[in-house]
Design a protein around this motif. Structure first.
Motif, short mmCIF file in Angstrom:
data_model
loop_
_atom_site.label_atom_id
_atom_site.label_comp_id
_atom_site.label_asym_id
_atom_site.label_seq_id
_atom_site.Cartn_x
_atom_site.Cartn_y
_atom_site.Cartn_z
N SER A 137 0.48 4.20 1.13
CA SER A 137 0.53 4.91 2.41
C SER A 137 1.32 4.16 3.48
O SER A 137 1.66 4.73 4.51
N GLU A 138 1.64 2.89 3.23
CA GLU A 138 2.39 2.08 4.20
C GLU A 138 3.71 1.58 3.64
O GLU A 138 4.30 0.65 4.18
N LYS A 139 4.20 2.19 2.58
CA LYS A 139 5.37 1.65 1.89
C LYS A 139 6.65 1.67 2.73
O LYS A 139 7.53 0.87 2.52
N ILE A 170 6.67 1.12 5.98
CA ILE A 170 6.44 0.27 7.14
C ILE A 170 6.55 -1.18 6.70
O ILE A 170 5.94 -1.58 5.72
N TYR A 181 -1.54 1.46 -4.47
CA TYR A 181 -0.54 0.42 -4.25
C TYR A 181 0.68 0.68 -5.14
O TYR A 181 0.56 1.27 -6.20
N LYS A 208 5.50 -4.78 6.73
CA LYS A 208 4.40 -5.66 7.09
C LYS A 208 4.59 -6.95 6.32
O LYS A 208 5.33 -7.00 5.34
N LYS A 268 0.85 -1.19 0.00
CA LYS A 268 0.00 0.00 0.00
C LYS A 268 0.89 1.24 0.00
O LYS A 268 1.85 1.32 0.76
#
Length: 128
Positions: A71-73, A75, A111, A77, A69
């Motif tokens: 917005s979460e690149k 971070i 994404y 996960k 994602k």
């Protein structure tokens, strides 16, 4: 070397992702969205195995080219579930098929593809 490089899903292919200091690269040849799957065809190092074992490159394809994602690149996960297929072993061409059927907010706008060349460079001695 940049730790991770990101490419949007709207970019025109081919997309070349290259190390600044070493002769390492990933070329995204094709991206396709179809019925709950997003596929990415890519080639590693222009097909140059450099006397390494093929399984090393298959592991790289499985673990270091992921769909995340936007917005979460930054971070870490657990990567989105995907399968790897060898398109051409001698040329180091692979296809990653990401299962987006359960992702409720998937769109090409939110994404990106994350490519981590670090794992390739960690196994190459630097030439001075």
């Amino acid at each position: 070397m940049k730790k991770n490089q990101f490419d949007t899903l709207e970019q025109q292919t081919p997309i070349k992702i290259q190390s600044d200091r070493q002769n390492l690269s990933v070329t995204v040849e094709k991206m396709k969205l179809k019925k709950g799957n997003f596929t990415v065809d890519f080639q590693v190092n222009h097909g140059d195995m450099r006397n390494w074992n093929f399984s090393f490159f298959k592991d790289f394809a499985r673990n270091d080219i992921t769909l995340v994602k936007e917005s979460e690149k930054a971070i870490y996960k657990e990567p989105m579930k995907h399968s790897i297929k060898e398109i051409d072993e001698k040329e180091l061409r692979f296809r990653s098929t990401f299962d987006i059927g359960t992702v409720s907010d998937f769109s090409k706008d939110n994404y990106v593809i994350r490519v981590n060349l670090d794992s390739l460079s960690a196994n190459i001695p630097l030439e001075f």
